[in-house]
Design a protein around this motif. Sequence first.
Motif, short mmCIF file in Angstrom:
data_model
loop_
_atom_site.label_atom_id
_atom_site.label_comp_id
_atom_site.label_asym_id
_atom_site.label_seq_id
_atom_site.Cartn_x
_atom_site.Cartn_y
_atom_site.Cartn_z
N VAL A 99 8.13 -10.28 31.96
CA VAL A 99 7.85 -11.28 32.99
C VAL A 99 9.06 -12.19 33.18
CG1 VAL A 99 6.39 -13.25 33.57
CG2 VAL A 99 5.36 -11.18 32.64
N LYS A 100 9.64 -12.59 32.09
CA LYS A 100 10.84 -13.45 32.18
C LYS A 100 11.96 -12.72 32.90
CE LYS A 100 14.10 -16.11 29.44
NZ LYS A 100 14.51 -16.52 28.11
N GLU A 101 12.13 -11.44 32.59
CA GLU A 101 13.17 -10.64 33.26
C GLU A 101 12.87 -10.50 34.75
OE1 GLU A 101 13.28 -7.01 31.06
OE2 GLU A 101 14.28 -7.94 29.34
N LYS A 102 11.59 -10.35 35.09
CA LYS A 102 11.22 -10.24 36.51
C LYS A 102 11.53 -11.53 37.26
CE LYS A 102 7.70 -6.66 36.25
NZ LYS A 102 6.30 -6.31 36.57
N PHE A 103 11.18 -12.67 36.65
CA PHE A 103 11.49 -13.96 37.28
C PHE A 103 13.00 -14.10 37.47
CE2 PHE A 103 7.34 -15.99 36.11
CZ PHE A 103 7.05 -16.51 37.35
N THR A 104 13.74 -13.79 36.42
CA THR A 104 15.20 -13.90 36.49
C THR A 104 15.77 -12.98 37.55
OG1 THR A 104 15.28 -14.47 34.14
CG2 THR A 104 17.33 -13.71 35.14
N ARG A 105 15.31 -11.75 37.57
CA ARG A 105 15.80 -10.77 38.56
C ARG A 105 15.43 -11.21 39.98
NH1 ARG A 105 19.57 -7.82 40.31
NH2 ARG A 105 18.92 -5.93 41.35
#
Length: 161
Positions: A99-105
């Motif tokens: 989820v954190k990676e999705k937000f960052t991306r």
Amino acid sequence: MTDDIINTTIATLTTLSKAEKRASVGSVFLLNNLTYFQTALLFSSDSAVETFIALPARNALQSAFRTAKAGYFDANFSPLLQVLGDGPGSGSGSGKMSVKEKFTRFYDLLDEIAERHRLVRVLPDDARSRDALGDEAVKLVVPSLQRFIQKNKDFSKSKCF
């Protein structure tokens, strides 16, 4: 005769837009040029020009414009929507990192789109149409972002984010 000219022009613009290595930039090129072409021919203040354009040519031009607009949205905003879509790791545990990676991306892609639009202007001579296009982009992206945030509400309150 005008049908052939309009169809040839549409085909040429489409070919030129596909020659651009980045589809997102090519889509802006095509949208800008077809919008100009459509406005100059169909919505011109000079009604004499409009009378020479047959219905099939009008329809072809309007269809090409709609296709270019859809291509613009697809090339520029689909990556944002794909990042927010459901994928592996949506559950708990290691999913929180996903989820954190999705937000960052998502925000990285949003920055790329903003930078691209600073360099490659969309509809630079038509503020009203540009604003309408911006409103459509907001209506496309914001609901997906809201659903993603709502779905991951617990994560956004997490200390690791």
